[in-house]
Design a protein around this motif. Structure first.
Motif, PDB file in Angstrom:
ATOM      1  N   GLY A 273      16.193  64.654 -50.893  1.00 32.65           N
ATOM      2  CA  GLY A 273      15.946  63.222 -50.790  1.00 32.65           C
ATOM      3  C   GLY A 273      14.486  62.851 -50.676  1.00 32.65           C
ATOM      4  O   GLY A 273      14.148  61.680 -50.527  1.00 32.65           O
ATOM      5  N   VAL A 274      13.591  63.843 -50.725  1.00 29.77           N
ATOM      6  CA  VAL A 274      12.148  63.580 -50.718  1.00 29.77           C
ATOM      7  C   VAL A 274      11.543  64.263 -51.944  1.00 29.77           C
ATOM      8  O   VAL A 274      12.246  64.802 -52.788  1.00 29.77           O
ATOM      9  CB  VAL A 274      11.485  64.084 -49.415  1.00 29.77           C
ATOM     10  CG1 VAL A 274      12.020  63.318 -48.228  1.00 29.77           C
ATOM     11  CG2 VAL A 274      11.692  65.576 -49.217  1.00 29.77           C
ATOM     12  N   GLY A 275      10.238  64.238 -52.018  1.00 29.44           N
ATOM     13  CA  GLY A 275       9.583  64.846 -53.159  1.00 29.44           C
ATOM     14  C   GLY A 275       9.826  66.346 -53.216  1.00 29.44           C
ATOM     15  O   GLY A 275       9.914  67.005 -52.176  1.00 29.44           O
ATOM     16  N   PRO A 276       9.942  66.926 -54.403  1.00 30.06           N
ATOM     17  CA  PRO A 276      10.122  68.372 -54.507  1.00 30.06           C
ATOM     18  C   PRO A 276       8.890  69.120 -54.025  1.00 30.06           C
ATOM     19  O   PRO A 276       7.760  68.683 -54.234  1.00 30.06           O
ATOM     20  CB  PRO A 276      10.346  68.597 -56.009  1.00 30.06           C
ATOM     21  CG  PRO A 276       9.754  67.408 -56.669  1.00 30.06           C
ATOM     22  CD  PRO A 276       9.906  66.268 -55.715  1.00 30.06           C
ATOM     23  N   TYR A 277       9.112  70.227 -53.351  1.00 30.65           N
ATOM     24  CA  TYR A 277       8.016  71.034 -52.869  1.00 30.65           C
ATOM     25  C   TYR A 277       8.396  72.506 -53.012  1.00 30.65           C
ATOM     26  O   TYR A 277       9.532  72.890 -52.767  1.00 30.65           O
ATOM     27  CB  TYR A 277       7.646  70.697 -51.427  1.00 30.65           C
ATOM     28  CG  TYR A 277       8.787  70.761 -50.433  1.00 30.65           C
ATOM     29  CD1 TYR A 277       9.003  71.909 -49.669  1.00 30.65           C
ATOM     30  CD2 TYR A 277       9.634  69.681 -50.257  1.00 30.65           C
ATOM     31  CE1 TYR A 277      10.040  71.967 -48.749  1.00 30.65           C
ATOM     32  CE2 TYR A 277      10.668  69.727 -49.339  1.00 30.65           C
ATOM     33  CZ  TYR A 277      10.877  70.871 -48.593  1.00 30.65           C
ATOM     34  OH  TYR A 277      11.897  70.938 -47.693  1.00 30.65           O
TER      35      TYR A 277
END
Length: 389
Positions: A273-277
């Motif tokens: 649910g957040v930016g890919p890392y």
């Protein structure tokens, strides 16, 4: 600390264009109370619980340098309330500090140093050499190095570093000696007017660090670059590792790697649910850097929220989540030292102009909103520092 131990500890823990400041506050002046003053321990106090300091980039307006007035009292109070260390955003770069080959303009930088000393704040130095033609002053890109270009280029670099170091060595203990020296396209080191004169970019970088070591004995010398943990940074991280390996092989005196940490949610990962890392790749990069003997500094932290929806509540929550994940990982490294945001308040942050949102809404990438109220990101930083302590 091994990667396995770091991962286990994270699981256990729950997984600017900064506004100008003025030099002093006149006696008897009424200063509006900063919201930060009501938030309990400062971010710096919490960071000190982990053996580090927290701070921010700031800017200076020379027009009011001798007036004794506060240009932005809320911002001034916020920095004083939350920070233990500051760094000049632009005032030490060649474009500002050396407008001509034989001219130095120290007014703005002197103002920052004077203000920090008055208020008991430590300082970082940024930067003795931004080795990128785009950010050279025009005179340096166009410079005629004459009949002996090597000697003249060496003179320009060494004179600059010695002059700046001599002026501020007693005020600054950690210096970004070289900033962003890697070519995005070739993945090698950047060619500049200086490197062409001296024969190679490495000759310039090595000279800068050796000169800084001679002029700044006992100070931390940092190579600073923009890599962070997003998947699209993998190639650049590998380029930085090759540069760091070269420094070690040549005996170049570099003490630490400055990790700018302009972390970016360029897309949304459905799984989180957040930016890919790329957590494992990022750990591998950090592990290789510290294995070479480098310390780490977070030099320019903020968050690019371009991929997030416009809703402020959703955005702030996602940015805070991304921030917490990043710092829970970074704070597992004993080699990590000070942590600096690249501005504390959204409306003054450089991302508003440099990486604006497509919908035209304000980027919300700092610990405080434009209303000077603390945001969930500020709470995420506090939570990470508290857990790491």
């Amino acid at each position: 600390m091994t990667t396995e131990l770091r991962a286990s500890r994270r699981t256990l823990l729950g997984g600017i264009a900064a506004t100008p400041l003025a030099g002093c506050i006149p006696a008897g002046s009424a200063i509006p109370a900063s919201p930060a003053l009501t938030q309990g321990p400062s971010l710096d106090a919490l960071a000190q619980g982990t053996g580090r300091r927290f701070g921010s980039a700031i800017s200076w307006n020379t027009r009011n340098r001798d007036s004794g007035s506060v240009q932005n009292p809320l911002y001034t109070e916020l920095v004083l309330a939350e920070c233990g260390i500051v760094v000049p955003e632009n005032e030490m770069k060649w474009q500002r500090l050396r407008p001509a080959p034989d001219v130095y303009d120290f007014k703005a930088m002197d103002g920052i140093v004077r203000w920090a000393r008055q208020h008991g704040l430590a300082m970082r130095g940024h930067t003795l050499l931004w080795h990128r033609p785009k950010w050279f002053p025009k005179w340096l890109n166009d410079y005629d190095f004459g009949a002996n270009p090597v000697r003249e280029a060496e003179r320009l670099v060494t004179e600059h570093i010695r002059t700046v170091a001599a002026r501020y060595r007693d005020e600054i203990s950690s210096w970004d000696v070289v900033n962003e020296a890697i070519d995005h396209d070739s993945h090698g080191t950047l060619e500049t007017s200086l490197s062409r004169a001296m024969g190679s970019p490495e000759a310039v970088l090595d000279l800068a660090f050796h000169t800084a070591r001679e002029a700044l004995p006992g100070k931390q010398l940092v190579y600073n670059d923009y890599m962070s943990w997003e998947p699209q940074h993998k190639a650049h991280c590998n380029d930085v590792l090759r540069l760091l390996e070269g420094f070690r092989k040549r005996g170049t005196p570099v003490d630490a790697l400055g990790i700018q940490s302009h972390i970016e949610m360029f897309a949304i990962d459905p799984a989180t649910g957040v930016g890919p890392y790329a957590e494992r790749e990022w750990q591998r990069f950090l592990d290789e850097a510290v294995a070479m003997g480098y310390k780490l500094v977070i030099t320019e932290f903020d968050v690019k929220d371009k991929a997030l929806p416009g809703d402020i509540g959703v955005r702030d929550t996602k940015v805070a989540d991304f921030t917490r994940r990043y710092f829970d990982l970074m704070l597992d490294y004993d080699e990590l030292g000070d942590i600096l945001a690249w501005g504390m308040v959204d409306k003054y942050n450089w991302l508003q102009g440099f990486a604006p949102r497509d919908d035209g809404l304000e980027v919300r990438g700092c610990p405080y909103g434009s209303d000077f109220e603390p945001k969930p990101m500020r709470n995420a930083l506090a939570a990470s520092f508290t857990a790491a302590a």
